[in-house]
Design a protein around this motif. Structure first.
Motif, short mmCIF file in Angstrom:
data_model
loop_
_atom_site.label_atom_id
_atom_site.label_comp_id
_atom_site.label_asym_id
_atom_site.label_seq_id
_atom_site.Cartn_x
_atom_site.Cartn_y
_atom_site.Cartn_z
N LEU A 79 -39.79 -4.69 24.10
CA LEU A 79 -40.76 -3.40 24.43
C LEU A 79 -41.50 -4.15 25.94
O LEU A 79 -41.48 -3.33 26.84
N ILE A 80 -42.23 -5.40 25.97
CA ILE A 80 -42.71 -5.60 27.10
C ILE A 80 -41.84 -5.74 28.36
O ILE A 80 -42.22 -5.11 29.45
N PRO A 81 -40.75 -6.55 28.12
CA PRO A 81 -39.92 -6.48 29.44
C PRO A 81 -39.27 -5.45 29.84
O PRO A 81 -39.20 -5.14 30.94
N THR A 82 -39.03 -4.44 28.72
CA THR A 82 -38.30 -3.13 29.31
C THR A 82 -39.59 -2.34 29.87
O THR A 82 -38.95 -1.65 31.22
N GLN A 83 -40.79 -2.37 29.75
CA GLN A 83 -41.94 -1.63 30.22
C GLN A 83 -42.09 -1.86 31.65
O GLN A 83 -42.37 -1.07 32.49
N ILE A 84 -42.06 -3.25 31.68
CA ILE A 84 -42.23 -3.83 32.96
C ILE A 84 -41.34 -3.57 34.06
O ILE A 84 -41.34 -3.31 35.33
N SER A 85 -39.92 -3.69 33.44
CA SER A 85 -38.92 -3.48 34.09
C SER A 85 -38.98 -2.10 34.78
O SER A 85 -38.60 -1.77 35.83
N LEU A 86 -39.32 -1.03 33.97
CA LEU A 86 -39.30 0.31 34.45
C LEU A 86 -40.61 0.62 35.26
O LEU A 86 -40.45 1.46 36.04
N HIS A 87 -41.75 0.14 34.98
CA HIS A 87 -42.94 0.68 35.70
C HIS A 87 -43.73 -0.34 36.50
O HIS A 87 -44.79 -0.13 36.95
N GLY A 88 -43.13 -1.78 36.22
CA GLY A 88 -43.85 -2.85 37.14
C GLY A 88 -45.03 -3.33 36.22
O GLY A 88 -45.22 -2.83 35.36
N LYS A 89 -45.61 -4.35 36.95
CA LYS A 89 -46.74 -5.08 36.19
C LYS A 89 -48.02 -4.26 36.09
O LYS A 89 -48.87 -4.52 35.18
N SER A 90 -47.96 -3.19 36.80
CA SER A 90 -49.35 -2.28 36.79
C SER A 90 -49.40 -1.88 35.17
O SER A 90 -50.60 -1.26 34.65
N ILE A 91 -48.49 -1.78 34.50
CA ILE A 91 -48.10 -1.06 32.97
C ILE A 91 -48.99 -2.07 32.10
O ILE A 91 -49.31 -1.65 31.04
N PHE A 92 -49.11 -3.17 32.51
CA PHE A 92 -49.37 -4.30 31.45
C PHE A 92 -50.90 -3.83 31.05
O PHE A 92 -51.01 -4.39 29.80
N GLY A 93 -51.72 -3.40 31.48
CA GLY A 93 -52.94 -2.96 31.20
C GLY A 93 -53.03 -2.06 30.19
O GLY A 93 -53.54 -2.11 28.79
N ASP A 94 -52.22 -1.20 30.20
CA ASP A 94 -51.81 -0.11 29.05
C ASP A 94 -51.30 -0.57 27.76
O ASP A 94 -51.59 -0.18 26.79
N ILE A 95 -50.26 -1.55 28.16
CA ILE A 95 -49.55 -1.81 27.02
C ILE A 95 -50.37 -3.08 26.30
O ILE A 95 -49.84 -3.22 25.10
N TYR A 96 -51.05 -3.81 26.84
CA TYR A 96 -51.80 -4.83 26.37
C TYR A 96 -52.77 -4.06 25.14
O TYR A 96 -52.98 -4.59 24.14
N LEU A 97 -53.56 -3.03 25.55
CA LEU A 97 -54.41 -2.34 24.52
C LEU A 97 -53.57 -1.96 23.27
O LEU A 97 -53.91 -2.21 22.22
N PHE A 98 -51.98 -1.49 23.42
CA PHE A 98 -51.38 -1.02 22.50
C PHE A 98 -50.98 -2.29 21.46
O PHE A 98 -51.08 -2.48 20.27
N ILE A 99 -50.44 -3.28 22.32
CA ILE A 99 -50.41 -4.86 21.54
C ILE A 99 -51.09 -5.39 21.06
O ILE A 99 -51.10 -6.00 19.78
N PHE A 100 -52.57 -5.33 21.63
CA PHE A 100 -53.70 -5.96 21.06
C PHE A 100 -53.97 -5.55 19.58
O PHE A 100 -54.22 -6.29 18.70
N ASP A 101 -53.79 -4.10 19.29
CA ASP A 101 -54.06 -3.56 18.25
C ASP A 101 -52.84 -4.01 17.19
O ASP A 101 -52.83 -4.20 16.05
N ARG A 102 -51.44 -3.82 17.51
CA ARG A 102 -50.37 -3.98 16.65
C ARG A 102 -50.13 -5.74 16.47
O ARG A 102 -49.95 -5.79 15.29
N THR A 103 -50.75 -6.27 17.16
CA THR A 103 -50.57 -7.99 16.91
C THR A 103 -51.88 -8.15 15.83
O THR A 103 -51.60 -9.06 14.81
N LYS A 104 -53.01 -7.26 15.90
CA LYS A 104 -53.89 -7.32 14.78
C LYS A 104 -53.46 -7.18 13.32
O LYS A 104 -53.80 -7.69 12.46
N SER A 105 -52.55 -6.01 13.46
CA SER A 105 -52.04 -5.70 12.23
C SER A 105 -51.08 -6.63 11.87
O SER A 105 -50.62 -6.90 10.24
#
Length: 306
Positions: A76-102
């Motif tokens: 997920l992370i490598p694919t999204q960064i490859s497609l959108h660059g590091k600027s996507i990391f803030g958005d994906i962080y919020l998603f992964i932060f929730d899912r890792t708590k789960s």
């Protein structure tokens, strides 16, 4: 138990109520529109009340949690960064932060018995749990570096640190059980020491942020040092760059602290970034006072470190 990244009941419910995150969608080749992809959906975090009963079929197995971590961090992370660059990391962080708590929540629901001697049949599961926590902790740490300038609605450093503390406490418990087992190896001991050192550095950052007295800080650090000593002896402590840099900061030798900072492994550097900013400000103040009072101090040395 559930053997997929998300229980079927949750998949159906979230699709019905349109609660699917964009990172859980795929482009429909016919309509060219993003639509929910059950294969990409990851169980979200739910805060349970005392009356809430979790169904066994909704708790993911350790193998399913391992698969989920592999998907998040290797796909997920490598694919999204490859497609959108590091600027996507803030958005994906919020998603992964929730899912890792789960993910961590489902680990707890396995009801592992860690207080007694680890049974051989559970050894492999415990190794998988340690690997899960290792990936999550490193994600939180690297996020604190990549999002250090992000607005608080995207990245809350205090909340992120709290999750690191909680995850470190858990990984310590599992590592202690693993190292009591006859099948434990030297590499496992080294892995445990790595996360003890992260705990020590976090204690240092926390003590500086909240002005904790030196006695309390010393007690916390000594607890971790005793654990390192039990695993690999006093030589590991005296030769550790982590311990040396802690001593430099606590003693107020900010020159030495900044010099030693550059020799640390990258995750240790990321943890200590708030103290680097603090130290540079303190040295700039000293530089200003030196200029006004015309004291004899090596301005060149200060500027070189800054």
């Amino acid at each position: 138990m559930c053997e997929s990244m998300c229980p079927e009941t949750e998949i159906l419910e979230r699709i019905e109520f349109k609660q699917v995150n964009r990172f859980e969608m795929s482009l429909d080749p016919i309509t060219n529109v993003l639509s929910p992809d059950p294969l990409k959906m990851i169980k979200r975090f739910t805060r349970l009340s005392g009356e809430t009963q979790t169904k066994t079929q909704d708790i993911r197995s350790i193998k399913a949690l391992t698969k989920t971590c592999e998907y998040i961090f290797k796909t997920l992370i490598p694919t999204q960064i490859s497609l959108h660059g590091k600027s996507i990391f803030g958005d994906i962080y919020l998603f992964i932060f929730d899912r890792t708590k789960s993910i961590r929540q489902d680990v707890i629901r396995q009801n592992f018995k860690t207080e007694n001697q680890l049974q051989t049949e559970n050894f492999e599961d415990f190794l998988l749990v340690v690997n899960i926590y290792s990936q999550i902790i490193r994600f939180y740490i690297i996020s604190s570096h990549l999002l250090r300038s992000a607005p608080t609605q995207i990245f809350d450093r205090t909340l992120n640190y709290n999750e690191i503390y909680s995850s470190l406490n858990s990984i310590h418990i599992f590592y202690k059980s693993i190292l009591k087992n006859k099948n434990s190896t030297l590499e496992m001991k080294k892995g445990y020491i790595e996360f003890i050192e992260y705990s020590i550095l976090l204690e240092l950052v926390k003590s500086n942020a909240y002005s904790t007295n030196r006695l309390t800080l010393g007690h916390s650090i000594n607890t971790f040092l005793n654990e390192i000593s039990e695993i690999s002896g006093n030589d590991q402590i005296s030769n550790s760059p982590t311990i040396k840099i802690v001593c430099s900061f606590v003693s107020g030798d900010l020159f030495q602290f900044l010099n030693q900072f550059h020799t640390l492994p990258r995750y240790c550097k990321y943890i200590l970034e708030p103290l680097v900013i603090y130290s540079r400000l303190k040295l700039l103040q000293k530089l200003s006072i030196t200029y006004v009072l015309k004291e004899s101090i090596s301005v060149h040395s200060i500027m070189k470190i800054l």
